[in-house]
Design an enzyme around this catalytic site. Structure first.
Site, PDB file in Angstrom:
ATOM      1  N   SER A  18      38.504  44.292  48.983  1.00 43.20           N
ATOM      2  CA  SER A  18      37.053  44.215  49.893  1.00 43.20           C
ATOM      3  C   SER A  18      36.104  45.059  48.915  1.00 43.20           C
ATOM      4  O   SER A  18      36.789  46.319  48.283  1.00 43.20           O
ATOM      5  CB  SER A  18      37.267  44.832  51.056  1.00 43.20           C
ATOM      6  OG  SER A  18      37.926  43.736  51.900  1.00 43.20           O
TER       7      SER A  18
HETATM    8  N1  SAH Z   1      42.479  44.704  52.983  1.00 45.46           N
HETATM    9  C1  SAH Z   1      42.806  44.048  51.602  1.00 45.46           C
HETATM   10  C2  SAH Z   1      41.898  43.112  51.269  1.00 45.46           C
HETATM   11  C3  SAH Z   1      42.103  41.852  52.102  1.00 45.46           C
HETATM   12  S1  SAH Z   1      41.937  40.255  51.391  1.00 45.46           S
HETATM   13  C4  SAH Z   1      42.777  45.142  50.423  1.00 45.46           C
HETATM   14  O1  SAH Z   1      42.373  46.366  50.588  1.00 45.46           O
HETATM   15  O2  SAH Z   1      42.703  44.760  49.313  1.00 45.46           O
HETATM   16  C5  SAH Z   1      42.411  39.272  52.810  1.00 45.46           C
HETATM   17  C6  SAH Z   1      43.838  39.256  52.705  1.00 45.46           C
HETATM   18  O3  SAH Z   1      44.519  38.568  54.019  1.00 45.46           O
HETATM   19  C7  SAH Z   1      44.360  38.446  51.590  1.00 45.46           C
HETATM   20  O4  SAH Z   1      45.260  39.060  50.862  1.00 45.46           O
HETATM   21  C8  SAH Z   1      45.192  37.113  52.244  1.00 45.46           C
HETATM   22  O5  SAH Z   1      46.211  36.737  51.561  1.00 45.46           O
HETATM   23  C9  SAH Z   1      45.410  37.852  53.701  1.00 45.46           C
HETATM   24  N2  SAH Z   1      45.625  36.954  54.640  1.00 45.46           N
HETATM   25  C10 SAH Z   1      44.899  35.730  55.158  1.00 45.46           C
HETATM   26  N3  SAH Z   1      45.284  35.303  56.134  1.00 45.46           N
HETATM   27  C11 SAH Z   1      46.560  36.045  56.480  1.00 45.46           C
HETATM   28  C12 SAH Z   1      47.182  35.923  57.581  1.00 45.46           C
HETATM   29  N4  SAH Z   1      47.405  35.081  58.519  1.00 45.46           N
HETATM   30  N5  SAH Z   1      48.198  37.118  57.703  1.00 45.46           N
HETATM   31  C13 SAH Z   1      48.348  38.163  57.066  1.00 45.46           C
HETATM   32  N6  SAH Z   1      47.615  38.387  55.739  1.00 45.46           N
HETATM   33  C14 SAH Z   1      46.457  37.312  55.864  1.00 45.46           C
END
Ligand code: SAH
Length: 214
Positions: free
Chosen positions: A64
């Site tokens: 993000s």
């Molecule tokens: N917090 C992260 C950025 C998140 S991007 C950072 O600091 O880098 C969103 C993330 O959510 C992605 O890695 C994606 O694979 C994950 N994601 C999507 N759906 C999900 C689910 N149902 N359970 C867990 N993770 C999920």
């Protein structure tokens, strides 16, 4: 770990920028000033890591934008020792920011490759973070209740299952919406049965929260 001095300078500039954009929480700003975001981006892009932009990580996902990390963290209003559940570990950067604030952090990722990479970062930077490969829609019942829950992927609505895992007096922050725009939403659990909802005015674009593991 020793790092080139330039990164400290770039981080301080980023912190100034976040302050100019309205981030006030000194603890959040200090955490951003400390955590080496350049280690979370692809090799060769390190000097761009302190621009206020999202960045590609593996599996078509993104780390993000720093403003978004700072705002979500500020809205979460964590206290030292709070038990926090993050959904969407991604690069692990947000989890480390929360750990820097002294919280007891649990984080879930659905993509195996990201889960493994993020664990590598937690070990490298010596953070004790409980990380799980799993579907965030399920939360983490075994460790509930959580004082705070932070969702870092776009979710159409919050399932009751997650609301049940929030402690009374706790807070959940999530970008809610279908399609490619979401509203940052704050849900406070004020009693066993009652929740209040408020919003932050800005619109966000997160990658979607998907069901099941990869
Ligand atoms: N917090 C992260 C950025 C998140 S991007 C950072 O600091 O880098 C969103 C993330 O959510 C992605 O890695 C994606 O694979 C994950 N994601 C999507 N759906 C999900 C689910 N149902 N359970 C867990 N993770 C999920």
């Amino acid at each position: 770990m020793e790092e080139p001095l330039i990164f400290k300078g770039l981080r301080n500039q980023l912190v100034q920028h976040l302050q100019d954009k309205g981030i006030k929480d000194v603890n959040v700003l200090n955490a951003i000033a400390k955590v080496p975001r350049h280690l979370f981006v692809q090799q060769g892009f390190e000097k761009l890591a302190y621009e206020d932009k999202p960045f590609p990580i593996a599996c078509g996902q993104t780390i993000s934008q720093p403003f978004t990390v700072a705002l979500q963290t500020e809205l979460l209003q964590v206290q030292k020792f709070d038990k926090v559940l993050e959904i969407g570990t991604g690069s692990g950067y947000q989890a480390i920011i929360l750990a820097e604030l002294g919280t007891n952090i649990y984080t879930i990722e659905r993509q195996r490759e990201l889960y493994i990479k993020a664990n590598g970062m937690f070990n490298l930077l010596k953070y004790s973070i409980k990380s799980f490969l799993g579907d965030g829609y399920e939360g983490k019942e075994a460790y509930a209740p959580f004082k705070k829950i932070l969702i870092t992927a776009a979710i159409p609505e919050i399932p009751q299952k997650l609301l049940n895992q929030l402690a009374v007096g706790g807070r959940l922050v999530a970008p809610i919406g279908e399609g490619n725009e979401q509203i940052m939403t704050i849900i406070d659990r004020i009693s066993e049965q009652e929740y209040t909802t408020s919003h932050h005015e800005k619109i966000f674009k997160f990658v979607p929260m998907l069901k099941g593991l990869v």
